[in-house]
Design a protein around this motif. Sequence first.
Motif, PDB file in Angstrom:
ATOM      1  N   GLY A  54    -138.623  98.187 -31.211  1.00  9.21           N
ATOM      2  CA  GLY A  54    -139.600  97.678 -30.256  1.00  9.21           C
ATOM      3  C   GLY A  54    -139.092  96.633 -29.287  1.00  9.21           C
ATOM      4  N   ALA A  55    -137.804  96.338 -29.304  1.00 11.18           N
ATOM      5  CA  ALA A  55    -137.266  95.343 -28.375  1.00 11.18           C
ATOM      6  C   ALA A  55    -137.024  95.957 -27.004  1.00 11.18           C
ATOM      7  N   THR A  56    -137.057  95.118 -25.984  1.00  9.37           N
ATOM      8  CA  THR A  56    -136.603  95.526 -24.660  1.00  9.37           C
ATOM      9  C   THR A  56    -135.082  95.451 -24.660  1.00  9.37           C
ATOM     10  N   VAL A  57    -134.423  96.514 -24.237  1.00  5.44           N
ATOM     11  CA  VAL A  57    -132.959  96.541 -24.242  1.00  5.44           C
ATOM     12  C   VAL A  57    -132.446  96.502 -22.807  1.00  5.44           C
ATOM     13  N   VAL A  58    -131.570  95.555 -22.545  1.00 11.10           N
ATOM     14  CA  VAL A  58    -130.927  95.418 -21.247  1.00 11.10           C
ATOM     15  C   VAL A  58    -129.426  95.573 -21.475  1.00 11.10           C
ATOM     16  N   HIS A  59    -128.757  96.331 -20.626  1.00  4.82           N
ATOM     17  CA  HIS A  59    -127.323  96.547 -20.783  1.00  4.82           C
ATOM     18  C   HIS A  59    -126.543  95.682 -19.801  1.00  4.82           C
ATOM     19  N   GLU A  60    -125.522  95.003 -20.316  1.00  4.36           N
ATOM     20  CA  GLU A  60    -124.628  94.211 -19.485  1.00  4.36           C
ATOM     21  C   GLU A  60    -123.195  94.632 -19.799  1.00  4.36           C
ATOM     22  N   PRO A  61    -122.570  95.408 -18.925  1.00  2.00           N
ATOM     23  CA  PRO A  61    -121.224  95.914 -19.213  1.00  2.00           C
ATOM     24  C   PRO A  61    -120.127  94.862 -19.141  1.00  2.00           C
ATOM     25  N   GLU A  62    -120.334  93.791 -18.366  1.00  2.00           N
ATOM     26  CA  GLU A  62    -119.309  92.743 -18.294  1.00  2.00           C
ATOM     27  C   GLU A  62    -119.293  91.976 -19.609  1.00  2.00           C
ATOM     28  N   ARG A  63    -118.158  92.026 -20.301  1.00  2.00           N
ATOM     29  CA  ARG A  63    -118.070  91.348 -21.584  1.00  2.00           C
ATOM     30  C   ARG A  63    -118.084  89.839 -21.409  1.00  2.00           C
ATOM     31  N   GLY A  64    -118.790  89.180 -22.298  1.00  2.00           N
ATOM     32  CA  GLY A  64    -118.843  87.725 -22.272  1.00  2.00           C
ATOM     33  C   GLY A  64    -120.217  87.227 -22.693  1.00  2.00           C
ATOM     34  N   PHE A  65    -120.229  86.175 -23.504  1.00  2.00           N
ATOM     35  CA  PHE A  65    -121.497  85.621 -23.972  1.00  2.00           C
ATOM     36  C   PHE A  65    -122.366  85.170 -22.804  1.00  2.00           C
ATOM     37  N   GLY A  66    -121.746  84.484 -21.842  1.00  2.00           N
ATOM     38  CA  GLY A  66    -122.497  84.008 -20.690  1.00  2.00           C
ATOM     39  C   GLY A  66    -123.026  85.139 -19.834  1.00  2.00           C
ATOM     40  N   ALA A  67    -122.247  86.211 -19.706  1.00  2.00           N
ATOM     41  CA  ALA A  67    -122.699  87.363 -18.921  1.00  2.00           C
ATOM     42  C   ALA A  67    -123.960  87.948 -19.535  1.00  2.00           C
ATOM     43  N   ALA A  68    -123.966  88.095 -20.858  1.00  2.00           N
ATOM     44  CA  ALA A  68    -125.140  88.646 -21.543  1.00  2.00           C
ATOM     45  C   ALA A  68    -126.340  87.715 -21.419  1.00  2.00           C
ATOM     46  N   CYS A  69    -126.115  86.424 -21.606  1.00  2.00           N
ATOM     47  CA  CYS A  69    -127.225  85.466 -21.526  1.00  2.00           C
ATOM     48  C   CYS A  69    -127.828  85.423 -20.125  1.00  2.00           C
ATOM     49  N   GLN A  70    -126.977  85.388 -19.106  1.00  2.00           N
ATOM     50  CA  GLN A  70    -127.483  85.310 -17.739  1.00  2.00           C
ATOM     51  C   GLN A  70    -128.239  86.571 -17.353  1.00  2.00           C
ATOM     52  N   THR A  71    -127.747  87.727 -17.778  1.00  2.00           N
ATOM     53  CA  THR A  71    -128.467  88.970 -17.512  1.00  2.00           C
ATOM     54  C   THR A  71    -129.836  88.947 -18.168  1.00  2.00           C
ATOM     55  N   GLY A  72    -129.903  88.427 -19.385  1.00  2.00           N
ATOM     56  CA  GLY A  72    -131.193  88.298 -20.054  1.00  2.00           C
ATOM     57  C   GLY A  72    -132.124  87.351 -19.338  1.00  2.00           C
ATOM     58  N   LEU A  73    -131.573  86.235 -18.841  1.00  2.00           N
ATOM     59  CA  LEU A  73    -132.390  85.278 -18.095  1.00  2.00           C
ATOM     60  C   LEU A  73    -132.921  85.906 -16.809  1.00  2.00           C
ATOM     61  N   LEU A  74    -132.078  86.627 -16.095  1.00  2.00           N
ATOM     62  CA  LEU A  74    -132.502  87.255 -14.849  1.00  2.00           C
ATOM     63  C   LEU A  74    -133.550  88.346 -15.086  1.00  2.00           C
ATOM     64  N   ALA A  75    -133.503  88.979 -16.260  1.00  2.00           N
ATOM     65  CA  ALA A  75    -134.472  90.027 -16.582  1.00  2.00           C
ATOM     66  C   ALA A  75    -135.774  89.464 -17.124  1.00  2.00           C
ATOM     67  N   ALA A  76    -135.773  88.195 -17.490  1.00  2.00           N
ATOM     68  CA  ALA A  76    -136.976  87.577 -18.067  1.00  2.00           C
ATOM     69  C   ALA A  76    -138.070  87.432 -17.019  1.00  2.00           C
ATOM     70  N   GLU A  77    -139.300  87.461 -17.485  1.00  2.00           N
ATOM     71  CA  GLU A  77    -140.454  87.323 -16.605  1.00  2.00           C
ATOM     72  C   GLU A  77    -141.425  86.245 -17.077  1.00  2.00           C
ATOM     73  N   ALA A  78    -141.226  85.747 -18.281  1.00  2.00           N
ATOM     74  CA  ALA A  78    -142.176  84.824 -18.890  1.00  2.00           C
ATOM     75  C   ALA A  78    -142.017  83.397 -18.363  1.00  2.00           C
ATOM     76  N   GLU A  79    -143.004  82.585 -18.648  1.00  4.01           N
ATOM     77  CA  GLU A  79    -142.943  81.175 -18.251  1.00  4.01           C
ATOM     78  C   GLU A  79    -141.834  80.446 -19.001  1.00  4.01           C
ATOM     79  N   PHE A  80    -141.687  80.763 -20.275  1.00  2.00           N
ATOM     80  CA  PHE A  80    -140.684  80.119 -21.114  1.00  2.00           C
ATOM     81  C   PHE A  80    -139.631  81.140 -21.534  1.00  2.00           C
TER      82      PHE A  80
END
Length: 234
Positions: A54-80
């Motif tokens: 049931g999770a939303t899955v976002v793919h980030e091909p660029e390897r790196g912890f920061g790359a994954a986190c930033q992609t998740g932040l950019l995909a976020a829509e919530a207030e928090f």
Amino acid sequence: MTDLNAATVDVVLPSLDEASALPWVLERIPPTWRASVVDNGSSDGSDAIASALGATVVHEPERGFGAACQTGLLAAEAEFVCFCDCDASLDPGLLPALVQEVADGKTDLVLGRRRPQGRRAWPVHARAANLVLSRMVCRRTGLRLRDLGAMRAARREQLLGLGLTDRRSGYPLQMVLRAADAGWRVSEVDVPYLPRAGKSKVTGTWRGTWHAVHDMRAVLAEPPVATRGGAGAR
């Protein structure tokens, strides 16, 4: 006190081959929140498992912890937005307490200070590196933090305003530094730190820890950057 049942919250979960940990992690996400698993090139079917749970899955091909986190932040829509490791070392069920601190206006960025549960939870070399970096952060910003762990919460718009650029292990540190430079209040909440599922890609070896410290030293060497993520924006 803000009612978190009425608040919108996205939980960013960077994931690289975390198939064994995902069920435990996802079942602990509060039911009204959105779990966003950012798959960073897994080969063990992590993305399919996350989707089936049931999770939303976002793919980030660029390897790196920061790359994954930033992609998740950019995909976020919530207030928090919350961030949490996806290896079962940190319990996402503890995130409401962190978000509550932000929602109630007590802080702008709250970090989970890891309290190891057992000898296997946090290797000595990784703990020593974290201590050194915490002292460097104190000298650089005046913040008396004792940990730079990945569990954290803040408001999405303010996080976007920090203009984070690191795409490797320095991402969590850059977030703290830019928040401090913007005048944010940064605080810590103790959270239990459990032995992770599987082997760490970063702190499981001296080599991985060295690379992480190298990334963070580079971030510490950056000059302060003017941001639009101003303090106390609520």
